[in-house]
Design a protein around this motif. Structure first.
Motif, PDB file in Angstrom:
ATOM      1  N   THR A  11      -4.555  -4.793   1.569  1.00  0.00           N
ATOM      2  CA  THR A  11      -4.744  -6.290   1.560  1.00  0.00           C
ATOM      3  C   THR A  11      -3.520  -6.251  -0.076  1.00  0.00           C
ATOM      4  OG1 THR A  11      -6.658  -5.632   0.348  1.00  0.00           O
ATOM      5  CG2 THR A  11      -6.395  -7.443   2.502  1.00  0.00           C
ATOM      6  N   ASN A  12      -3.767  -5.466  -0.713  1.00  0.00           N
ATOM      7  CA  ASN A  12      -3.289  -5.298  -2.229  1.00  0.00           C
ATOM      8  C   ASN A  12      -1.664  -4.173  -2.387  1.00  0.00           C
ATOM      9  OD1 ASN A  12      -6.284  -6.182  -2.313  1.00  0.00           O
ATOM     10  ND2 ASN A  12      -4.760  -6.633  -4.022  1.00  0.00           N
ATOM     11  N   TRP A  13      -1.227  -4.682  -3.117  1.00  0.00           N
ATOM     12  CA  TRP A  13       0.375  -3.558  -2.713  1.00  0.00           C
ATOM     13  C   TRP A  13       0.722  -3.886  -4.164  1.00  0.00           C
ATOM     14  CZ3 TRP A  13       2.678  -1.125   1.435  1.00  0.00           C
ATOM     15  CH2 TRP A  13       1.913  -1.527   3.023  1.00  0.00           C
ATOM     16  N   TYR A  18     -11.372  -0.073  -4.514  1.00  0.00           N
ATOM     17  CA  TYR A  18     -10.835  -0.347  -3.839  1.00  0.00           C
ATOM     18  C   TYR A  18     -11.462   0.754  -3.500  1.00  0.00           C
ATOM     19  CZ  TYR A  18      -6.741  -3.353  -4.912  1.00  0.00           C
ATOM     20  OH  TYR A  18      -6.361  -4.449  -5.663  1.00  0.00           O
ATOM     21  N   THR A  19     -11.544   0.811  -2.292  1.00  0.00           N
ATOM     22  CA  THR A  19     -12.953   2.112  -0.843  1.00  0.00           C
ATOM     23  C   THR A  19     -11.375   2.652  -0.127  1.00  0.00           C
ATOM     24  OG1 THR A  19     -12.606   0.872   0.788  1.00  0.00           O
ATOM     25  CG2 THR A  19     -14.245   0.684   0.145  1.00  0.00           C
ATOM     26  N   CYS A  20     -10.278   2.436  -0.524  1.00  0.00           N
ATOM     27  CA  CYS A  20      -8.842   2.962   0.297  1.00  0.00           C
ATOM     28  C   CYS A  20      -7.227   2.802  -0.375  1.00  0.00           C
ATOM     29  CB  CYS A  20      -8.892   3.030   1.694  1.00  0.00           C
ATOM     30  SG  CYS A  20      -8.108   3.414   2.273  1.00  0.00           S
ATOM     31  N   MET A  21      -7.272   3.809  -0.247  1.00  0.00           N
ATOM     32  CA  MET A  21      -5.751   3.306  -1.015  1.00  0.00           C
ATOM     33  C   MET A  21      -4.823   4.300   0.059  1.00  0.00           C
ATOM     34  SD  MET A  21      -6.239   3.827  -5.156  1.00  0.00           S
ATOM     35  CE  MET A  21      -5.151   3.161  -6.025  1.00  0.00           C
ATOM     36  N   ALA A  22      -3.577   3.600  -0.436  1.00  0.00           N
ATOM     37  CA  ALA A  22      -2.180   4.708   0.458  1.00  0.00           C
ATOM     38  C   ALA A  22      -0.793   4.715  -0.388  1.00  0.00           C
ATOM     39  CB  ALA A  22      -2.184   3.821   1.995  1.00  0.00           C
ATOM     40  N   TRP A  23      -0.261   4.801  -0.135  1.00  0.00           N
ATOM     41  CA  TRP A  23       1.392   5.421   0.188  1.00  0.00           C
ATOM     42  C   TRP A  23       1.662   4.720   1.026  1.00  0.00           C
ATOM     43  CZ3 TRP A  23       3.568   5.092  -5.037  1.00  0.00           C
ATOM     44  CH2 TRP A  23       2.672   5.358  -5.726  1.00  0.00           C
ATOM     45  N   PHE A  24       3.283   3.653   1.529  1.00  0.00           N
ATOM     46  CA  PHE A  24       3.785   3.386   2.372  1.00  0.00           C
ATOM     47  C   PHE A  24       5.394   3.886   1.532  1.00  0.00           C
ATOM     48  CE2 PHE A  24       1.321   1.403   5.146  1.00  0.00           C
ATOM     49  CZ  PHE A  24       0.441   1.804   5.316  1.00  0.00           C
ATOM     50  N   ARG A  25       5.812   3.688   2.437  1.00  0.00           N
ATOM     51  CA  ARG A  25       7.058   3.654   2.003  1.00  0.00           C
ATOM     52  C   ARG A  25       8.645   2.834   2.518  1.00  0.00           C
ATOM     53  NH1 ARG A  25       9.154  10.081   3.045  1.00  0.00           N
ATOM     54  NH2 ARG A  25       9.019  10.172   5.374  1.00  0.00           N
ATOM     55  N   TYR A  47       8.812   3.984  -2.956  1.00  0.00           N
ATOM     56  CA  TYR A  47       7.226   3.455  -2.266  1.00  0.00           C
ATOM     57  C   TYR A  47       6.673   2.892  -2.661  1.00  0.00           C
ATOM     58  CZ  TYR A  47       8.947   8.564  -0.713  1.00  0.00           C
ATOM     59  OH  TYR A  47       9.321   9.541  -0.363  1.00  0.00           O
ATOM     60  N   TYR A  48       5.781   2.693  -2.192  1.00  0.00           N
ATOM     61  CA  TYR A  48       4.699   1.207  -2.205  1.00  0.00           C
ATOM     62  C   TYR A  48       3.262   1.585  -2.554  1.00  0.00           C
ATOM     63  CZ  TYR A  48       8.981  -1.521  -1.887  1.00  0.00           C
ATOM     64  OH  TYR A  48      10.004  -1.597  -2.503  1.00  0.00           O
ATOM     65  N   CYS A  49       2.393   1.475  -3.580  1.00  0.00           N
ATOM     66  CA  CYS A  49       0.734   1.655  -3.347  1.00  0.00           C
ATOM     67  C   CYS A  49       0.346   0.904  -3.144  1.00  0.00           C
ATOM     68  CB  CYS A  49       0.232   2.075  -5.039  1.00  0.00           C
ATOM     69  SG  CYS A  49      -1.421   2.515  -4.839  1.00  0.00           S
ATOM     70  N   ALA A  50      -0.268   1.022  -1.741  1.00  0.00           N
ATOM     71  CA  ALA A  50      -1.198  -0.253  -0.932  1.00  0.00           C
ATOM     72  C   ALA A  50      -3.149   0.351  -1.253  1.00  0.00           C
ATOM     73  CB  ALA A  50      -0.857  -0.567   0.119  1.00  0.00           C
ATOM     74  N   ALA A  51      -3.959  -0.879  -0.785  1.00  0.00           N
ATOM     75  CA  ALA A  51      -5.426  -0.715  -1.000  1.00  0.00           C
ATOM     76  C   ALA A  51      -5.962  -1.653  -0.106  1.00  0.00           C
ATOM     77  CB  ALA A  51      -5.905  -0.694  -2.593  1.00  0.00           C
ATOM     78  N   HIS A  52      -7.750  -1.723  -0.085  1.00  0.00           N
ATOM     79  CA  HIS A  52      -7.915  -2.529   0.821  1.00  0.00           C
ATOM     80  C   HIS A  52      -9.176  -2.289   0.718  1.00  0.00           C
ATOM     81  CE1 HIS A  52      -9.111  -0.103   4.203  1.00  0.00           C
ATOM     82  NE2 HIS A  52      -8.215   0.036   4.029  1.00  0.00           N
ATOM     83  N   PHE A  53     -10.294  -3.277   0.861  1.00  0.00           N
ATOM     84  CA  PHE A  53     -11.729  -2.612   0.490  1.00  0.00           C
ATOM     85  C   PHE A  53     -12.839  -2.596   1.403  1.00  0.00           C
ATOM     86  CE2 PHE A  53     -11.678  -3.983  -3.595  1.00  0.00           C
ATOM     87  CZ  PHE A  53     -10.824  -5.618  -3.335  1.00  0.00           C
ATOM     88  N   ASP A  59      -8.449  -9.933  -7.590  1.00  0.00           N
ATOM     89  CA  ASP A  59      -7.910  -8.552  -7.240  1.00  0.00           C
ATOM     90  C   ASP A  59      -7.359  -7.862  -8.194  1.00  0.00           C
ATOM     91  OD1 ASP A  59      -7.072  -9.867  -3.872  1.00  0.00           O
ATOM     92  OD2 ASP A  59      -8.986  -9.436  -4.467  1.00  0.00           O
ATOM     93  N   VAL A  60      -7.695  -6.472  -8.628  1.00  0.00           N
ATOM     94  CA  VAL A  60      -7.352  -5.096  -9.040  1.00  0.00           C
ATOM     95  C   VAL A  60      -5.791  -5.034  -8.914  1.00  0.00           C
ATOM     96  CG1 VAL A  60      -7.279  -2.987 -10.371  1.00  0.00           C
ATOM     97  CG2 VAL A  60      -9.606  -4.367 -10.019  1.00  0.00           C
ATOM     98  N   GLN A  61      -4.743  -5.467 -10.043  1.00  0.00           N
ATOM     99  CA  GLN A  61      -3.731  -5.062 -10.074  1.00  0.00           C
ATOM    100  C   GLN A  61      -3.464  -3.274 -10.063  1.00  0.00           C
ATOM    101  OE1 GLN A  61      -0.549  -6.166 -13.278  1.00  0.00           O
ATOM    102  NE2 GLN A  61       0.884  -5.993 -11.907  1.00  0.00           N
ATOM    103  N   LEU A  62      -1.769  -3.146  -8.524  1.00  0.00           N
ATOM    104  CA  LEU A  62      -1.721  -2.227  -8.372  1.00  0.00           C
ATOM    105  C   LEU A  62      -0.316  -1.333  -9.091  1.00  0.00           C
ATOM    106  CD1 LEU A  62      -2.300  -1.163  -4.538  1.00  0.00           C
ATOM    107  CD2 LEU A  62      -3.923  -1.436  -6.550  1.00  0.00           C
ATOM    108  N   VAL A  63      -0.771  -0.403 -10.255  1.00  0.00           N
ATOM    109  CA  VAL A  63       0.615  -0.189 -10.306  1.00  0.00           C
ATOM    110  C   VAL A  63       1.460   1.552 -10.528  1.00  0.00           C
ATOM    111  CG1 VAL A  63       1.173   0.353 -13.413  1.00  0.00           C
ATOM    112  CG2 VAL A  63      -0.540  -1.378 -12.781  1.00  0.00           C
ATOM    113  N   GLU A  64       2.154   1.811 -10.177  1.00  0.00           N
ATOM    114  CA  GLU A  64       3.020   2.947  -9.465  1.00  0.00           C
ATOM    115  C   GLU A  64       4.023   3.035 -10.629  1.00  0.00           C
ATOM    116  OE1 GLU A  64       3.734   0.012  -5.978  1.00  0.00           O
ATOM    117  OE2 GLU A  64       3.949  -0.389  -8.171  1.00  0.00           O
TER     118      GLU A  64
END
Length: 123
Positions: free
Chosen positions: A112-114, A29-36, A92-98, A1-6
């Motif tokens: 699935t990925n953070w 990824y098909t979807c990306m989001a931010w959580f905190r 703040y965290y970036c997150a993603a899934h397929f 999986d590709v690493q997410l870098v904020e």
């Protein structure tokens, strides 16, 4: 999986603006989001974007103040945060899934990925 870098976190005065970014070079990824998550509080959703159609979803506390967008060519997602308040202070965290569009929302179990997180402090 590709690493997410904020990146893009920092300190700002109330009423100010910050733009975070989440890079995932070469990702599919098909979807990306931010959580905190603030100290002593549960993680909460901020915003999500379905990359294929650009559909966006926002949590009520940030609606009207935050805008999530994407740079499709460079595989980067940006939340533009305006009119910041002290209560926006958090990691703040970036997150993603397929997954599909139905799962591209504000529910963290779908992701699935953070990333490692970037700190935002509003004073």
């Amino acid at each position: 999986d590709v690493q997410l870098v904020e990146s893009g976190g920092g300190s700002v005065q109330a009423g100010g603006s910050l733009r975070l970014s989440c890079a995932a070079p070469g990702h599919t990824y098909t979807c990306m989001a931010w959580f905190r998550q603030a100290p002593g509080k549960e993680r909460e959703a901020v915003a999500a974007i379905y990359l294929a159609g650009g559909d966006t979803t926002y949590s009520d506390p940030v609606k009207g103040r935050f805008t999530i967008s994407q740079d499709s060519a460079n595989k980067i997602v940006y939340p533009e945060m305006n009119m910041l308040k002290a209560e926006d202070s958090a990691m703040y965290y970036c997150a993603a899934h397929f997954g599909g569009r139905y799962y591209c929302g504000l529910r963290s179990p779908h992701y699935t990925n953070w990333g490692q997180g970037t700190q935002v402090t509003v004073s």
